[in-house]
Write a protein that holds these residues in place. Structure first.
Motif, PDB file in Angstrom:
ATOM      1  N   LYS A 251       2.370   6.657  -6.984  1.00  0.00           N
ATOM      2  CA  LYS A 251       1.348   7.573  -7.505  1.00  0.00           C
ATOM      3  C   LYS A 251       1.757   9.027  -7.259  1.00  0.00           C
ATOM      4  O   LYS A 251       1.569   9.901  -8.106  1.00  0.00           O
ATOM      5  CB  LYS A 251       0.013   7.276  -6.835  1.00  0.00           C
ATOM      6  N   ALA A 252       2.341   9.283  -6.068  1.00  0.00           N
ATOM      7  CA  ALA A 252       2.752  10.658  -5.778  1.00  0.00           C
ATOM      8  C   ALA A 252       3.855  11.109  -6.723  1.00  0.00           C
ATOM      9  O   ALA A 252       3.892  12.271  -7.136  1.00  0.00           O
ATOM     10  CB  ALA A 252       3.232  10.738  -4.330  1.00  0.00           C
ATOM     11  N   ARG A 253       4.740  10.214  -7.105  1.00  0.00           N
ATOM     12  CA  ARG A 253       5.793  10.589  -8.041  1.00  0.00           C
ATOM     13  C   ARG A 253       5.229  10.880  -9.434  1.00  0.00           C
ATOM     14  O   ARG A 253       5.722  11.760 -10.125  1.00  0.00           O
ATOM     15  CB  ARG A 253       6.862   9.480  -8.111  1.00  0.00           C
ATOM     16  N   ARG A 254       4.190  10.076  -9.852  1.00  0.00           N
ATOM     17  CA  ARG A 254       3.616  10.278 -11.189  1.00  0.00           C
ATOM     18  C   ARG A 254       2.827  11.570 -11.289  1.00  0.00           C
ATOM     19  O   ARG A 254       2.829  12.236 -12.327  1.00  0.00           O
ATOM     20  CB  ARG A 254       2.731   9.105 -11.550  1.00  0.00           C
ATOM     21  N   THR A 255       2.120  11.927 -10.233  1.00  0.00           N
ATOM     22  CA  THR A 255       1.235  13.112 -10.285  1.00  0.00           C
ATOM     23  C   THR A 255       1.962  14.389  -9.887  1.00  0.00           C
ATOM     24  O   THR A 255       1.369  15.480  -9.973  1.00  0.00           O
ATOM     25  CB  THR A 255       0.043  12.910  -9.333  1.00  0.00           C
TER      26      THR A 255
ATOM     27  N   THR B 139       0.840  -1.205   0.000  1.00  0.00           N
ATOM     28  CA  THR B 139       0.000   0.000   0.000  1.00  0.00           C
ATOM     29  C   THR B 139       0.869   1.247   0.000  1.00  0.00           C
ATOM     30  O   THR B 139       0.623   2.206  -0.739  1.00  0.00           O
ATOM     31  CB  THR B 139      -0.913  -0.008   1.236  1.00  0.00           C
ATOM     32  N   CYS B 140       1.941   1.247   0.824  1.00  0.00           N
ATOM     33  CA  CYS B 140       2.844   2.397   0.871  1.00  0.00           C
ATOM     34  C   CYS B 140       3.612   2.557  -0.432  1.00  0.00           C
ATOM     35  O   CYS B 140       3.867   3.668  -0.892  1.00  0.00           O
ATOM     36  CB  CYS B 140       3.791   2.269   2.046  1.00  0.00           C
ATOM     37  N   ARG B 141       3.991   1.438  -1.072  1.00  0.00           N
ATOM     38  CA  ARG B 141       4.711   1.519  -2.338  1.00  0.00           C
ATOM     39  C   ARG B 141       3.824   2.114  -3.422  1.00  0.00           C
ATOM     40  O   ARG B 141       4.271   2.936  -4.218  1.00  0.00           O
ATOM     41  CB  ARG B 141       5.199   0.130  -2.765  1.00  0.00           C
TER      42      ARG B 141
END
Length: 322
Positions: free
Chosen positions: A301-305, A294-296
């Motif tokens: 997602k945070a890196r992509r957005t 879940t953390c990965r």
């Protein structure tokens, strides 16, 4: 005033010599000025010159030998010295002087320096270790009646050999040095051994005990245990309570696990509170600790957005000026 009065009644080296003889006065000059006389003796017979060494071949080897006449003459000088000074022991600490008067009953030509050389070589190992210790030498040749040929010899001690000295680095006592030993640091093998032992003794930086180490070894700790204690940190496992050590460079927090197995058995949730279930656990193919899926996913997602940083446009300064 007669010569005998000048020398205060000193007896002649040989009863056949009269104090009126010029050679006798010459022989007694050294004794007259109060030097330490070792021996006064007379060698009967025609004076002999030192002959050069002879060579002979035996097969493929060359042998050097002293002529028989020279060897016998040197032995006569040595035995004559021993008869008058049996107490004397040769040494290498003092310098000596030689005075000799050679009386010949023939007109055969002889060099005084060669006759003096025979005396010096004949007394090697008898009056001194080596004739290099003879620092003063004087000789005179004279003639006497047939049957009175002889050699009057006076041996005296001058003083101690002057040699340079150096202080021992261990015992601080001075010792003699030579050109070949000018770099010598210690006066004896014992001092050298003591200095090496002193260099081996060190104090452990961990426990404070003294220990011996090889001088080429730069170790400052007495044992493997002290080296381990100094370079590692003692920790307590947060799971099972077992004490263990880790290199200090590895330790980032005191809350550590003793092993991966202990961590898997006792750590049930990640740092964000997600439970480690079989579906929520990820392990890298190369191995390593458990990771929360879940953390990965949230991190990915945070890196992509995340908005991209603005791109800087480089302009050519020459074209802009045109």
């Amino acid at each position: 005033m007669t010569a005998a009065a000048d020398f205060h009644g000193v007896e002649s080296l040989d009863p056949r010599i009269h104090f009126g003889d010029e050679q006798t006065l010459f022989a007694l000059k050294r004794e007259y000025i109060d030097v330490e006389v070792i021996a006064r003796f007379t060698v009967d017979g025609e004076p002999v010159s030192k002959a050069r060494a002879r060579f002979t071949n035996r097969g493929s080897k060359t042998r050097v030998y002293t002529p028989e006449k020279t060897r016998v003459a040197e032995e006569r000088v040595a035995w004559s010295f021993r008869e008058v000074a049996p107490w004397h022991e040769p040494d290498n600490e003092f310098t000596y002087g030689v005075m000799a008067v050679f009386f010949s009953d023939t007109r055969q030509r002889r060099d005084v320096d060669n006759m003096l050389k025979l005396i010096c070589d004949g007394l090697n190992g008898v009056a001194w270790h080596d004739d290099v210790q003879v620092e003063e030498i004087a000789g005179r040749r004279g003639r006497d009646l047939i049957g009175n040929a002889r050699t009057d010899i006076l041996i005296y001690r001058i003083g101690k050999i002057q040699r340079p000295e150096k202080a021992c680095l261990q015992c601080k006592q001075p010792f003699l040095i030579y050109n070949s030993t000018s770099r010598q640091k210690y006066c004896s093998a014992q001092c050298r051994s003591d200095a090496r032992k002193a260099n081996r003794v060190r104090t452990c930086t961990n426990c404070g005990e003294t220990f011996e180490a090889n001088p080429s070894d730069e170790s400052t700790r007495c044992s493997r245990k002290c080296r381990t204690d100094a370079t590692t940190k003692l920790l307590v496992c947060v799971g099972c309570g077992t004490s263990f050590r880790r290199p200090q460079s590895w330790v980032k927090t005191d809350a550590s696990w003793c092993s991966r197995t202990c961590q898997d058995q006792n750590l049930t949730h990640c740092k964000h509170g997600h439970e480690f279930t079989p579906e929520n656990v990820y392990r890298r193919p190369s191995g390593g600790a458990r990771e929360c899926r879940t953390c990965r996913a949230a991190s990915s997602k945070a890196r992509r957005t995340a908005p991209s940083p603005p791109t800087e446009i480089a302009y050519d300064t020459e074209e802009t000026a045109a």
